[in-house]
Design an enzyme around this catalytic site. Sequence first.
Site, PDB file in Angstrom:
ATOM      1  N   LYS A   1       0.850  -1.206   0.000  1.00 33.22           N
ATOM      2  CA  LYS A   1       0.000   0.000   0.000  1.00 33.22           C
ATOM      3  C   LYS A   1       0.882   1.252   0.000  1.00 33.22           C
ATOM      4  CE  LYS A   1      -1.715   1.578   4.010  1.00 33.22           C
ATOM      5  NZ  LYS A   1      -1.379   2.996   4.301  1.00 33.22           N
ATOM      6  N   ASN A   2       1.924   1.246   0.830  1.00 33.98           N
ATOM      7  CA  ASN A   2       2.721   2.460   1.025  1.00 33.98           C
ATOM      8  C   ASN A   2       3.740   2.714  -0.077  1.00 33.98           C
ATOM      9  OD1 ASN A   2       1.169   2.926   3.228  1.00 33.98           O
ATOM     10  ND2 ASN A   2       2.729   2.431   4.745  1.00 33.98           N
TER      11      ASN A   2
ATOM     12  N   ARG B   1      -4.788  10.589   4.105  1.00 39.67           N
ATOM     13  CA  ARG B   1      -3.766  11.600   4.350  1.00 39.67           C
ATOM     14  C   ARG B   1      -2.694  11.640   3.269  1.00 39.67           C
ATOM     15  NH1 ARG B   1      -2.715  13.704   8.366  1.00 39.67           N
ATOM     16  NH2 ARG B   1      -0.513  13.573   7.932  1.00 39.67           N
TER      17      ARG B   1
ATOM     18  N   CYS C   1      -4.990  12.322  12.767  1.00 41.28           N
ATOM     19  CA  CYS C   1      -5.701  11.033  12.733  1.00 41.28           C
ATOM     20  C   CYS C   1      -5.524  10.395  14.102  1.00 41.28           C
ATOM     21  CB  CYS C   1      -5.134  10.149  11.627  1.00 41.28           C
ATOM     22  SG  CYS C   1      -3.522   9.491  12.034  1.00 41.28           S
TER      23      CYS C   1
ATOM     24  N   ARG D   1       0.073  14.415  13.080  1.00 42.48           N
ATOM     25  CA  ARG D   1       0.518  14.197  11.697  1.00 42.48           C
ATOM     26  C   ARG D   1       0.769  15.535  10.971  1.00 42.48           C
ATOM     27  NH1 ARG D   1      -1.048   8.999  10.233  1.00 42.48           N
ATOM     28  NH2 ARG D   1       0.620   9.063   8.687  1.00 42.48           N
TER      29      ARG D   1
ATOM     30  N   ASP E   1       4.699   0.370  12.027  1.00 46.92           N
ATOM     31  CA  ASP E   1       3.471  -0.225  11.479  1.00 46.92           C
ATOM     32  C   ASP E   1       3.287  -1.685  11.878  1.00 46.92           C
ATOM     33  OD1 ASP E   1       3.491   1.586   8.306  1.00 46.92           O
ATOM     34  OD2 ASP E   1       3.021   2.173  10.352  1.00 46.92           O
TER      35      ASP E   1
ATOM     36  N   ILE F   1       7.921   6.762  16.959  1.00 49.08           N
ATOM     37  CA  ILE F   1       7.591   7.482  15.724  1.00 49.08           C
ATOM     38  C   ILE F   1       6.350   8.351  15.883  1.00 49.08           C
ATOM     39  CG2 ILE F   1       7.075   7.244  13.259  1.00 49.08           C
ATOM     40  CD1 ILE F   1       9.865   6.232  13.972  1.00 49.08           C
TER      41      ILE F   1
ATOM     42  N   ARG G   1      -8.577  -0.676   4.605  1.00 53.98           N
ATOM     43  CA  ARG G   1      -7.695   0.351   4.029  1.00 53.98           C
ATOM     44  C   ARG G   1      -6.347  -0.243   3.657  1.00 53.98           C
ATOM     45  NH1 ARG G   1      -6.856   5.535   7.372  1.00 53.98           N
ATOM     46  NH2 ARG G   1      -5.628   5.849   5.495  1.00 53.98           N
TER      47      ARG G   1
HETATM   48  C1  EPZ Z   1       4.322   6.868   6.454  1.00 55.88           C
HETATM   49  O1  EPZ Z   1       3.574   7.874   7.109  1.00 55.88           O
HETATM   50  C2  EPZ Z   1       3.407   5.680   6.334  1.00 55.88           C
HETATM   51  N1  EPZ Z   1       2.268   6.015   5.484  1.00 55.88           N
HETATM   52  C3  EPZ Z   1       2.938   5.273   7.729  1.00 55.88           C
HETATM   53  O2  EPZ Z   1       2.134   4.120   7.578  1.00 55.88           O
HETATM   54  C4  EPZ Z   1       4.160   4.921   8.566  1.00 55.88           C
HETATM   55  O3  EPZ Z   1       3.746   4.596   9.865  1.00 55.88           O
HETATM   56  C5  EPZ Z   1       5.122   6.122   8.611  1.00 55.88           C
HETATM   57  O4  EPZ Z   1       5.462   6.515   7.258  1.00 55.88           O
HETATM   58  C6  EPZ Z   1       6.401   5.801   9.355  1.00 55.88           C
HETATM   59  O5  EPZ Z   1       7.056   4.743   8.728  1.00 55.88           O
HETATM   60  C7  EPZ Z   1       2.421   5.949   4.135  1.00 55.88           C
HETATM   61  O6  EPZ Z   1       3.477   5.650   3.610  1.00 55.88           O
HETATM   62  C8  EPZ Z   1       1.199   6.256   3.305  1.00 55.88           C
HETATM   63  P1  EPZ Z   1       6.454  10.217   8.542  1.00 55.88           P
HETATM   64  P2  EPZ Z   1       4.147   9.393   7.132  1.00 55.88           P
HETATM   65  O7  EPZ Z   1       6.347  11.433   7.691  1.00 55.88           O
HETATM   66  O8  EPZ Z   1       4.890   9.598   5.885  1.00 55.88           O
HETATM   67  C9  EPZ Z   1       6.459  13.482  11.996  1.00 55.88           C
HETATM   68  C10 EPZ Z   1       0.201   2.851   7.743  1.00 55.88           C
HETATM   69  O9  EPZ Z   1      -0.299   2.266   8.716  1.00 55.88           O
HETATM   70  N2  EPZ Z   1       6.354  14.470  10.921  1.00 55.88           N
HETATM   71  O10 EPZ Z   1       7.652   9.328   8.386  1.00 55.88           O
HETATM   72  O11 EPZ Z   1       3.041  10.305   7.454  1.00 55.88           O
HETATM   73  C11 EPZ Z   1       5.205  12.627  12.096  1.00 55.88           C
HETATM   74  O12 EPZ Z   1       4.227  13.279  12.875  1.00 55.88           O
HETATM   75  C12 EPZ Z   1       0.739   4.249   7.910  1.00 55.88           C
HETATM   76  O13 EPZ Z   1       0.317   2.357   6.593  1.00 55.88           O
HETATM   77  C13 EPZ Z   1       6.475  15.819  11.266  1.00 55.88           C
HETATM   78  O14 EPZ Z   1       6.661  16.173  12.426  1.00 55.88           O
HETATM   79  O15 EPZ Z   1       5.157   9.316   8.364  1.00 55.88           O
HETATM   80  C14 EPZ Z   1       5.732  11.384  12.756  1.00 55.88           C
HETATM   81  O16 EPZ Z   1       5.819  11.610  14.150  1.00 55.88           O
HETATM   82  C15 EPZ Z   1       0.508   4.793   9.303  1.00 55.88           C
HETATM   83  N3  EPZ Z   1       6.366  16.749  10.277  1.00 55.88           N
HETATM   84  C16 EPZ Z   1       7.154  11.251  12.188  1.00 55.88           C
HETATM   85  O17 EPZ Z   1       7.501  12.548  11.685  1.00 55.88           O
HETATM   86  C17 EPZ Z   1       6.149  16.404   8.972  1.00 55.88           C
HETATM   87  O18 EPZ Z   1       6.082  17.305   8.116  1.00 55.88           O
HETATM   88  C18 EPZ Z   1       7.250  10.269  11.049  1.00 55.88           C
HETATM   89  O19 EPZ Z   1       6.296  10.656  10.074  1.00 55.88           O
HETATM   90  C19 EPZ Z   1       6.039  15.025   8.641  1.00 55.88           C
HETATM   91  C20 EPZ Z   1       6.149  14.077   9.633  1.00 55.88           C
END
Ligand code: EPZ
Length: 429
Positions: free
Chosen positions: A22-23, A102, A126, A131, A316, A338, A408
């Site tokens: 998916k990702n 998202r 969420c 996020r 995840d 995370i 999802r």
């Molecule tokens: C991706 O989310 C995945 N989603 C998530 O999977 C996964 O848990 C996550 O990466 C971590 O591996 C998809 O790929 C669609 P991040 P993402 O940006 O990109 C903070 C699932 O279950 N952050 O790596 O949103 C954020 O709040 C989903 O499939 C900021 O502070 O994760 C988090 O604490 C859930 N500012 C950390 O960084 C930003 O601008 C990591 O977020 C962006 C992120």
Amino acid sequence: MDRIRIVGGNELNGTISISGAKNAALPLMIAALLTDETLILDNVPRLADVAQLQRILGNHGVDIMSAGKRPGDREYQGQTLHISAADIIDTTAPYDLVSRMRASFWVIAPLIARMHEARVSLPGGCAIGTRPVDLLILALEKLGADISIDGGYVVAKAPGGLRGADIAFPKVTVSGTHVALMAATLAKGTSVITNAACEPEIADVAACLNKMGARITGAGTPCIIVEGVARLHGARHTVLPDRIEAGTYAMAVAMTGGEVQLSGARPELLQSALDVLGEAGATVSVNNDGIRIGRNGAGLRPVQVTTAPFPGFPTDLQAQLMALMTCAGGASVITETIFENRFMHVQELARFGARISLDGDTATIRGTDKLRGAPVMATDLRASVSLVIAGLAAEGETMVNRVYHLDRGFERLEEKLSACGASIERIRD
Ligand code: EPZ
């Protein structure tokens, strides 16, 4: 709303085919916006999030054709999508569409790179956290976009197009890396992305972008270099297998006992999870069709795990591991680094009789040998599947409500598990 009914106690034996990730599928579909030619994606999973993204891309004027069954297709083979963004007629991504999925916010990158403008709704938070998207905006500003927030929308402008830049992320962000990578492909000049996320899905998207004519090196490492080009062309790419789905089913087998072949799984995508499963007492073997997971009678051992960006233990799979550890012979400790609120499954697991205590970002799980089935409620995608894992081992009946969360990210979960002997069915309300 559909529910899933499980009667626990059956071992899992047989084969589970692992779907496309998916990702990876989501950013790959978004990458189609970077060219006016057709991008063909194979092995795309049939998931609610993929369908939602098709609606969002359609709103921009993108045509998407889903190819029909072909002679010789495997059972449950992933779908092939032909995605053509020849004419982007609308550079706005509206709140009612973005708020439901998202990752659709990431369309801002190809829109600003190719159309030099974008108006994308802020996605909102969420269940697992606020996020924020501040680092995604930082990357686009570094590349020369003029960004403002207006009525809940991010408005991005780059009249002369984007310019290559050095982008140093203060923390590892998958979404930030995807956005920086896609936007940089059409920027004038070279970009260097440091402290980039190393998740395999990033490398998969970069490989596809390079087939489309991008010039990317270093994807999958913390330093990615992108030499901007004037345009990208069409290509064909196969979505890599879903490491989180593979890890989830591996945890399920470790929970119930038995032996299952995870067909199509690639061990190097989830090695940290396989190492933890071995520590917990599962048997893990690799073969040319995927990964074989088993547990034959020996009890589960407790583990201590801290989630981390790839190649660390993936956040995840945290909820799924917690469900598994509710039946280990001793106390386990799981620390979530995370997301700030990714323990929503704890209260639901407690309804099975699990003994879990929380202290900030750390959960201590004292194993028990008698989980009892219960009605439970899914709160987010990965938490919902942890409830299924617990239900597979719990005595008696479990009813998982709000399974739209499951749909999802897990393709035909109840079919894949019942084919291996689980007593699991979907009740359509
Ligand atoms: C991706 O989310 C995945 N989603 C998530 O999977 C996964 O848990 C996550 O990466 C971590 O591996 C998809 O790929 C669609 P991040 P993402 O940006 O990109 C903070 C699932 O279950 N952050 O790596 O949103 C954020 O709040 C989903 O499939 C900021 O502070 O994760 C988090 O604490 C859930 N500012 C950390 O960084 C930003 O601008 C990591 O977020 C962006 C992120």
